[in-house]
Write a protein that holds these residues in place. Structure first.
Motif, PDB file in Angstrom:
ATOM      1  N   THR A  55       0.835  -1.203   0.000  1.00 28.72           N
ATOM      2  CA  THR A  55       0.000   0.000   0.000  1.00 28.72           C
ATOM      3  C   THR A  55       0.867   1.250   0.000  1.00 28.72           C
ATOM      4  O   THR A  55       0.591   2.201  -0.737  1.00 28.72           O
ATOM      5  CB  THR A  55      -0.956   0.001   1.203  1.00 28.72           C
ATOM      6  OG1 THR A  55      -1.828  -1.136   1.096  1.00 28.72           O
ATOM      7  CG2 THR A  55      -1.792   1.269   1.248  1.00 28.72           C
ATOM      8  N   ASP A  56       1.917   1.263   0.809  1.00 32.56           N
ATOM      9  CA  ASP A  56       2.833   2.411   0.828  1.00 32.56           C
ATOM     10  C   ASP A  56       3.453   2.611  -0.556  1.00 32.56           C
ATOM     11  O   ASP A  56       3.551   3.739  -1.043  1.00 32.56           O
ATOM     12  CB  ASP A  56       3.939   2.212   1.863  1.00 32.56           C
ATOM     13  CG  ASP A  56       3.418   2.196   3.290  1.00 32.56           C
ATOM     14  OD1 ASP A  56       2.291   2.685   3.526  1.00 32.56           O
ATOM     15  OD2 ASP A  56       4.139   1.691   4.163  1.00 32.56           O
ATOM     16  N   TYR A  57       3.842   1.527  -1.184  1.00 31.44           N
ATOM     17  CA  TYR A  57       4.410   1.581  -2.531  1.00 31.44           C
ATOM     18  C   TYR A  57       3.367   2.104  -3.523  1.00 31.44           C
ATOM     19  O   TYR A  57       3.670   2.942  -4.383  1.00 31.44           O
ATOM     20  CB  TYR A  57       4.912   0.195  -2.923  1.00 31.44           C
ATOM     21  CG  TYR A  57       5.579   0.144  -4.274  1.00 31.44           C
ATOM     22  CD1 TYR A  57       6.952   0.327  -4.393  1.00 31.44           C
ATOM     23  CD2 TYR A  57       4.842  -0.080  -5.430  1.00 31.44           C
ATOM     24  CE1 TYR A  57       7.578   0.283  -5.640  1.00 31.44           C
ATOM     25  CE2 TYR A  57       5.451  -0.120  -6.672  1.00 31.44           C
ATOM     26  CZ  TYR A  57       6.818   0.056  -6.769  1.00 31.44           C
ATOM     27  OH  TYR A  57       7.428   0.022  -7.996  1.00 31.44           O
ATOM     28  N   VAL A  59       0.836   4.043  -2.904  1.00 32.09           N
ATOM     29  CA  VAL A  59       0.648   5.478  -2.662  1.00 32.09           C
ATOM     30  C   VAL A  59       1.742   6.273  -3.368  1.00 32.09           C
ATOM     31  O   VAL A  59       1.461   7.282  -4.027  1.00 32.09           O
ATOM     32  CB  VAL A  59       0.604   5.778  -1.146  1.00 32.09           C
ATOM     33  CG1 VAL A  59       0.762   7.266  -0.868  1.00 32.09           C
ATOM     34  CG2 VAL A  59      -0.703   5.264  -0.544  1.00 32.09           C
ATOM     35  N   SER A  60       2.988   5.818  -3.275  1.00 33.65           N
ATOM     36  CA  SER A  60       4.091   6.497  -3.967  1.00 33.65           C
ATOM     37  C   SER A  60       3.892   6.481  -5.480  1.00 33.65           C
ATOM     38  O   SER A  60       4.099   7.489  -6.160  1.00 33.65           O
ATOM     39  CB  SER A  60       5.429   5.841  -3.629  1.00 33.65           C
ATOM     40  OG  SER A  60       5.719   6.003  -2.274  1.00 33.65           O
ATOM     41  N   ALA A  63       0.985   8.787  -6.383  1.00 37.97           N
ATOM     42  CA  ALA A  63       1.365  10.194  -6.203  1.00 37.97           C
ATOM     43  C   ALA A  63       2.029  10.720  -7.474  1.00 37.97           C
ATOM     44  O   ALA A  63       1.697  11.814  -7.948  1.00 37.97           O
ATOM     45  CB  ALA A  63       2.288  10.343  -4.995  1.00 37.97           C
ATOM     46  N   LYS A  64       2.924   9.939  -8.039  1.00 37.69           N
ATOM     47  CA  LYS A  64       3.576  10.340  -9.293  1.00 37.69           C
ATOM     48  C   LYS A  64       2.556  10.430 -10.423  1.00 37.69           C
ATOM     49  O   LYS A  64       2.582  11.359 -11.228  1.00 37.69           O
ATOM     50  CB  LYS A  64       4.676   9.339  -9.666  1.00 37.69           C
ATOM     51  CG  LYS A  64       5.853   9.361  -8.736  1.00 37.69           C
ATOM     52  CD  LYS A  64       6.839   8.269  -9.093  1.00 37.69           C
ATOM     53  CE  LYS A  64       7.781   8.027  -7.932  1.00 37.69           C
ATOM     54  NZ  LYS A  64       8.461   6.755  -8.019  1.00 37.69           N
ATOM     55  N   SER A  69       2.292  14.897  -3.954  1.00 38.16           N
ATOM     56  CA  SER A  69       3.242  14.220  -3.077  1.00 38.16           C
ATOM     57  C   SER A  69       2.526  13.077  -2.351  1.00 38.16           C
ATOM     58  O   SER A  69       1.296  13.079  -2.241  1.00 38.16           O
ATOM     59  CB  SER A  69       3.843  15.198  -2.060  1.00 38.16           C
ATOM     60  OG  SER A  69       2.865  15.583  -1.128  1.00 38.16           O
ATOM     61  N   SER A  70       3.295  12.137  -1.855  1.00 36.00           N
ATOM     62  CA  SER A  70       2.709  10.997  -1.129  1.00 36.00           C
ATOM     63  C   SER A  70       1.897  11.465   0.076  1.00 36.00           C
ATOM     64  O   SER A  70       0.892  10.849   0.431  1.00 36.00           O
ATOM     65  CB  SER A  70       3.805  10.032  -0.669  1.00 36.00           C
ATOM     66  OG  SER A  70       4.404   9.427  -1.779  1.00 36.00           O
ATOM     67  N   SER A  71       2.309  12.575   0.675  1.00 34.66           N
ATOM     68  CA  SER A  71       1.593  13.091   1.849  1.00 34.66           C
ATOM     69  C   SER A  71       0.220  13.656   1.486  1.00 34.66           C
ATOM     70  O   SER A  71      -0.606  13.895   2.368  1.00 34.66           O
ATOM     71  CB  SER A  71       2.434  14.139   2.573  1.00 34.66           C
ATOM     72  OG  SER A  71       2.662  15.252   1.740  1.00 34.66           O
ATOM     73  N   ILE A  73      -1.898  11.979  -0.234  1.00 33.96           N
ATOM     74  CA  ILE A  73      -2.782  10.816  -0.389  1.00 33.96           C
ATOM     75  C   ILE A  73      -3.004  10.173   0.974  1.00 33.96           C
ATOM     76  O   ILE A  73      -2.061   9.791   1.653  1.00 33.96           O
ATOM     77  CB  ILE A  73      -2.198   9.783  -1.377  1.00 33.96           C
ATOM     78  CG1 ILE A  73      -2.021  10.417  -2.759  1.00 33.96           C
ATOM     79  CG2 ILE A  73      -3.100   8.554  -1.446  1.00 33.96           C
ATOM     80  CD1 ILE A  73      -1.448   9.496  -3.802  1.00 33.96           C
ATOM     81  N   ILE A  88      -7.161  11.684  -2.536  1.00 41.79           N
ATOM     82  CA  ILE A  88      -6.040  12.357  -3.183  1.00 41.79           C
ATOM     83  C   ILE A  88      -6.348  13.849  -3.217  1.00 41.79           C
ATOM     84  O   ILE A  88      -7.288  14.284  -3.899  1.00 41.79           O
ATOM     85  CB  ILE A  88      -5.806  11.817  -4.603  1.00 41.79           C
ATOM     86  CG1 ILE A  88      -5.594  10.302  -4.555  1.00 41.79           C
ATOM     87  CG2 ILE A  88      -4.620  12.525  -5.251  1.00 41.79           C
ATOM     88  CD1 ILE A  88      -5.535   9.636  -5.913  1.00 41.79           C
TER      89      ILE A  88
END
Length: 101
Positions: A55-57, A59-60, A63-64, A69-71, A73, A88
């Motif tokens: 999930t963290d991946y 989100v990154s 984000a792109k 930015s990831s923050s 999301i 988002i």
């Protein structure tokens, strides 16, 4: 937790925030946004599903794709599940060839 219905099936707008229901697939061959399936947008990522790392991946990756930015999301639910809801904040671009009205 099952994805809840949103205004446009898999997404809705809450002001300038795009709310997405996601059906995630970890350990895929490549990172990609696919077509919606029911009330969820299919997203595949290469990451392993260990303790929310996929999930963290994701989100990154997203984000792109959305130009934020990831923050920007927020994972509302589903951090350790294939069924997720993301918020988002003010996406700069809309990705994946999906139409967001």
């Amino acid at each position: 937790m099952r994805a809840q219905d949103l205004e446009h099936g898999f997404y809705e707008w809450d002001g300038d925030v795009l709310v997405l229901n996601i059906l995630g697939t970890p350990m895929a061959k490549k990172d990609v946004i696919l077509k919606p399936k029911g009330n969820q947008l299919k997203v595949s990522v290469k990451a392993q599903p260990q303790n929310g790392k996929a999930t963290d991946y994701m989100v990154s990756f997203l984000a792109k794709e959305f130009g934020v930015s990831s923050s920007d999301i927020e994972v509302v639910y589903g951090r350790e599940s294939i069924h997720k809801q993301l918020r988002i904040k003010a996406p700069k671009k809309l990705s994946g060839g999906i139409e967001f009205e």
